[in-house]
Design an enzyme around this catalytic site. Sequence first.
Site, PDB file in Angstrom:
ATOM      1  CG  ASP A 226     -33.887 -16.432  30.881  1.00  0.00           C
ATOM      2  OD1 ASP A 226     -33.778 -15.583  31.781  1.00  0.00           O
ATOM      3  OD2 ASP A 226     -33.007 -17.269  30.632  1.00  0.00           O
TER       4      ASP A 226
ATOM      5  CG  ASN B  80     -25.509 -15.361  31.597  1.00  0.00           C
ATOM      6  OD1 ASN B  80     -26.563 -14.838  31.953  1.00  0.00           O
ATOM      7  ND2 ASN B  80     -25.209 -16.602  31.917  1.00  0.00           N
ATOM      8  CE1 TYR B  81     -26.486 -21.474  29.357  1.00  0.00           C
ATOM      9  CE2 TYR B  81     -26.414 -20.196  31.385  1.00  0.00           C
ATOM     10  CZ  TYR B  81     -26.190 -21.379  30.700  1.00  0.00           C
ATOM     11  OH  TYR B  81     -25.666 -22.469  31.355  1.00  0.00           O
TER      12      TYR B  81
ATOM     13  CE1 TYR C 180     -31.408 -20.896  27.867  1.00  0.00           C
ATOM     14  CE2 TYR C 180     -31.558 -18.504  27.716  1.00  0.00           C
ATOM     15  CZ  TYR C 180     -31.404 -19.652  28.478  1.00  0.00           C
ATOM     16  OH  TYR C 180     -31.254 -19.552  29.829  1.00  0.00           O
TER      17      TYR C 180
ATOM     18  CG  ASP D 131     -59.369 -26.545  20.560  1.00  0.00           C
ATOM     19  OD1 ASP D 131     -58.208 -26.986  20.443  1.00  0.00           O
ATOM     20  OD2 ASP D 131     -59.743 -25.473  20.060  1.00  0.00           O
TER      21      ASP D 131
END
Length: 735
Positions: A380, A463-464, A466, A673
């Site tokens: 996604d 459809n989702y 988050y 790092d």
Amino acid sequence: MWRITCKKLVNGPVRRTSFSIHHCRRSSLLLNYQSNKLAKPSKETFYASTSTIFQAQAYSSAPHPLDPLTAEEISSASSAVKEYLSLTTGQDPSLIRFVAVSLSEPEKKEVLSGEGFDPVKASRKAEVVILVDGIASELVVDFQDGINVVSHVALPPGIQPLYSPDDCDLAEEITKSSPEVKKAVLERYGIKDVDKELVCDPWSVHLADDEDKSLTFDEETGRPRRLIQTFLYQRMLNIGTLEDNHYAHPIDIVPVVDLNTGKVVRIDGMDREPPKIPDLHVNYHSNLLSKNSYLETEWREERLKELNVVQPEGPTFSVEGNRVSWQGWTFHVGFNYREGLVLNDLKYQGRNVVNRASLVEMSVPYADPHPPYQRKCAFDVGDYGLGYCANSLELGCDCLGNIYYFDTVLSNSKGEPVEKKKVVCMHEEDDGLLWKHVEYRNGHNESRRGRELIISSIATVVNYEYLFYWKLKQDGTIDFEIKLSGELSTNLLSDDEIANGGKPTHGTIVCPGVNAQIHQHMFCARLDMAVDGHNNTVSEVDVIPQSDVTHYGNAFGATEKVLETEKEAIRTYDATKARSWKISNAEGKTNPVNGKPTAYKLMPFTKGSAGPTVLTAPTSAVSVKGEFATANLWVTPYNGTERYPAGEYTPQGDGSVGLPQWTANNRSIKGEDVVLWHAFGVTHVPRVEDFPVMPCESTGFMLKPDGFFAGNPGINLPPKRNEASKLASDESCCN
């Protein structure tokens, strides 16, 4: 640039700014601050009395090097690219399709000084991704001395960049205009008006096998295809209003479209006998609740009494541009089309904690092997972009209390700027008790309530939903929570499932005749750590039994193992050992109490249940492309070009780039790092209660100080009783 301060109420004129505060549903009135005048508010404007009005004052400052591009910069960059390609290749500018125009973030070494980011040192650049004749290119535009294209790289044919919102709209347009699709839905399901009745959800095409891979090249044109598969549904109520829950009416054929040619290249499922489309009404929309076939049709009779979040003195935070300070925390809010919300330069009491934190990828494999669902898997973040999918948040609905919003500007397929309002919400919340102790000998109580600063954003990916929440706490903790809501992607049962009495083999019947497939949401957060400095060491801490220490059998203790190389740092979470990962300073900074290096620890699954890594077979295309999800931790030395764990371009990708490629070199990570890549997620076996819209489910992690302070940093919070709290009335159950 603007310096923004929060006020309880503004009575005078506001200079040189324009923004608005929205209320949800029942009131669409706006308070508009316009140039040199203040709109007079009506009574209705204040129906939700918890709103804050913001006062803006101009201030003079160079932009922070990580501020998102302005509308002017996006327009200038697009124009520069068009002019450059026209002069160098003769390209017709109208045929250039822009995928993204976004900030090209400067290297850390360009902007980091002893005090943090130095805006004077960093130049402003834009990274631009385009498509011309189906071939993608990357360009960099420099704003430092004029506006010039300083880099142009044509990507190999077949590399597919992210699908923009315009691409998704185009896929639905191609599907609905296809004569083959129109004929199929008319003959099979009686759908006459495809524009109003047919819904086409655009999904990237996951290449599960060689047959899927063969779709990616067009023999007729000799060009690669840019594929989207569209899962079809029918709207049956209030046709044309987009209100009906179409996921209650799935259709069994799946067109696959090529965005390059604008054609449907195949339609899967045409070999099946046309089934009856489920026609029960299962709606959540407020306008259609009364028409539900078997769920509730009326609002609850028991009305909730008002619960308002009120801060009479206004919020505690202060904002300057995109920089925020609150209760010892300072940070910068970034935003881009792909990751969405980004937090930069997180410090506590002036000490470095995290250089950059964001969600960089998400693998969502579906478990149904019945064709064509073997290729149902989305990445996604890389496929659609959380920034492109971000909501404009509503005051009093998505965000409750005294709210500060951050707007942003993205781009469309023409390279034009598109302003997105209120994509990031920031507010304070009560966090319950931060600490408490009662001296039982005399009953003396000392307790302090905690407060947290929440920086949030919400994305709708087809459809989702988050919901992303970064929470900063007064004890130095960073809490990241993801809530999942929205609608299940549904389908009809396959022939063998119907023959088996209508029992799904890889899903749940959530509505008569409607199946919701088992799936996972595997997230990956990129944490560029900087604990008290930019050189850190990562170690794994397990708590294990120590049966050989004493015959009493009560001994157990913490063991710590330093992770020295990249391959050694590919780790999975183990709840039976209370496993965590410690990030320690490697520059000689130690804790004054225990003498150990100052540190934070990464604590997985602090929200929701602890879930497994990706459950697809190691040889599956999902596991190969989304190998980041096969472990919960990866650690790499910082490299500015290593940004996304499944590679820069995930659509139609093969998994040959990303974390597996980088870590194959097995570089040293001790005292370097370092960047932590934390993969975690939700394994979703759908419930009937998840339909028609899903109650929120949570997952997440914490970064918690572990020897960073000399003691509890919240010890100096002054005692305070909340005088607004009241005893419940005599009629309450608490009497």
